[in-house]
Design a protein around this motif. Structure first.
Motif, PDB file in Angstrom:
ATOM      1  N   MET A   1       0.838  -1.184   0.000  1.00  8.17           N
ATOM      2  CA  MET A   1       0.000   0.000   0.000  1.00  8.17           C
ATOM      3  C   MET A   1       0.881   1.245   0.000  1.00  8.17           C
ATOM      4  O   MET A   1       1.887   1.303   0.696  1.00  8.17           O
ATOM      5  CB  MET A   1      -0.877  -0.003   1.268  1.00  8.17           C
ATOM      6  N   TYR A  69      -9.382   4.926  -0.339  1.00 10.18           N
ATOM      7  CA  TYR A  69      -9.911   3.654  -0.818  1.00 10.18           C
ATOM      8  C   TYR A  69     -11.397   3.629  -0.465  1.00 10.18           C
ATOM      9  O   TYR A  69     -11.759   3.611   0.717  1.00 10.18           O
ATOM     10  CB  TYR A  69      -9.177   2.484  -0.161  1.00 10.18           C
ATOM     11  N   THR A 119     -10.065   4.903  -5.966  1.00  8.06           N
ATOM     12  CA  THR A 119      -8.840   5.144  -5.222  1.00  8.06           C
ATOM     13  C   THR A 119      -7.980   6.163  -5.953  1.00  8.06           C
ATOM     14  O   THR A 119      -8.182   6.430  -7.138  1.00  8.06           O
ATOM     15  CB  THR A 119      -8.051   3.838  -5.037  1.00  8.06           C
ATOM     16  N   ASP A 121      -4.616   5.571  -5.366  1.00  7.96           N
ATOM     17  CA  ASP A 121      -3.412   4.764  -5.202  1.00  7.96           C
ATOM     18  C   ASP A 121      -3.252   3.900  -6.456  1.00  7.96           C
ATOM     19  O   ASP A 121      -3.948   2.900  -6.634  1.00  7.96           O
ATOM     20  CB  ASP A 121      -3.555   3.893  -3.954  1.00  7.96           C
ATOM     21  N   TRP A 124      -2.309   0.092  -6.009  1.00  8.73           N
ATOM     22  CA  TRP A 124      -3.432  -0.687  -5.472  1.00  8.73           C
ATOM     23  C   TRP A 124      -4.462  -0.938  -6.567  1.00  8.73           C
ATOM     24  O   TRP A 124      -4.986  -2.037  -6.705  1.00  8.73           O
ATOM     25  CB  TRP A 124      -4.044   0.067  -4.296  1.00  8.73           C
ATOM     26  N   VAL A 234      -8.611  -2.888   2.638  1.00 11.45           N
ATOM     27  CA  VAL A 234      -7.518  -2.355   1.816  1.00 11.45           C
ATOM     28  C   VAL A 234      -6.380  -3.365   1.739  1.00 11.45           C
ATOM     29  O   VAL A 234      -5.837  -3.659   0.674  1.00 11.45           O
ATOM     30  CB  VAL A 234      -7.015  -1.018   2.382  1.00 11.45           C
ATOM     31  N   THR A 239      -0.372  -5.458  -2.989  1.00  7.89           N
ATOM     32  CA  THR A 239       0.301  -4.641  -3.999  1.00  7.89           C
ATOM     33  C   THR A 239       1.768  -5.034  -4.119  1.00  7.89           C
ATOM     34  O   THR A 239       2.274  -5.801  -3.326  1.00  7.89           O
ATOM     35  CB  THR A 239       0.196  -3.154  -3.642  1.00  7.89           C
TER      36      THR A 239
END
Length: 239
Positions: A1, A69, A119, A121, A124, A234, A239
């Motif tokens: 993450m 998230y 998200t 990210d 992710w 999450v 990841t």
């Protein structure tokens, strides 16, 4: 993450990142004395501050936008895009700072309902959508014609879709009734579920996504509502 960087940042850059103000407008606000850091008025736009500093704009606290998230229960009639000239988007359903930084990890068609993950990210999101990560998506499907055991077998082997050169990856089809099934796939090709049934001479009449990986749509979320994922949800995406 992904983690939020602890590196100090210029005050004007910070202000622009957590509000809708441009850098030039942020500088004007700072120079006019409308910004406090730790309770002290700061008038120098170039002053460095910690990303977790207590920053206020006219007495209202601001916060840095870190990785977010979110799960959304998508209704029909909304598209999974940042903006569109003809249709409302899933971002129109959200009351979030800097919504344009969010993107959908696994889109749904305009007439498909259910779980959407959003998200900012990138790593992710890639883990959610990449077929190589085997992040299974579960759909509740209703069809126009009877779903046969032959379709179940074909899906388990993979099927050829029109204009695609390779078979779909093996999928799991659980027949629940004559025209009702639950389908699990680990890909996200364009209109994949509808095209898979179309390849079998059947048509999807209703499609609802129930889960992505270990993340299931929260039963307490009405259509159009959303919530932030829990830490466990999450972390369930590697990841």
């Amino acid at each position: 993450m992904s983690k939020i960087s602890n590196k100090p940042v210029r005050l004007d850059r910070y202000l622009a990142s957590v509000t809708d103000y441009s850098r030039s407008d942020a500088k004007k606000l700072i120079k006019s004395g409308e910004i406090t850091v730790g309770g002290i008025v700061v008038r120098d736009p170039a002053q460095s501050i910690a990303v977790d500093a207590e920053v206020n704009l006219n007495g209202h606290p601001l916060r840095a936008v870190g990785p977010r998230y979110i799960m959304l229960n998508k209704p029909r009639g909304f598209i999974c895009a940042a903006r569109d000239r003809r249709h409302q988007t899933v971002l129109d359903l959200m009351d979030e700072d800097n919504p344009e930084r969010l993107h959908v990890a696994g889109r749904l068609d305009i007439d498909t309902t259910g779980l959407v993950l959003l998200t900012d990210d990138g790593a992710w999101s890639h883990a959610v959508t990449s077929p190589q990560r085997q992040c299974w998506k579960s759909y509740y499907v209703e069809t126009a014609e009877v779903i046969t055991e032959q379709t179940q077998v074909h899906f388990s082997r993979g099927v050829f879709l029109k204009d695609d050169k390779a078979r779909t990856l093996p999928a799991e089809l659980d027949i629940l009734g004559e025209c009702v099934a639950r389908l699990k796939i680990c890909e996200g090709r364009y209109h994949q579920v509808k095209r898979m049934f179309g390849a079998e001479g059947n048509a999807v009449t209703s499609l609802h996504r129930e889960a992505i990986g270990e993340i299931s749509l929260d039963a307490d979320l009405a259509e159009g509502e959303y919530r932030y994922l829990t830490a466990d949800e999450v972390a369930s995406v590697q990841t």
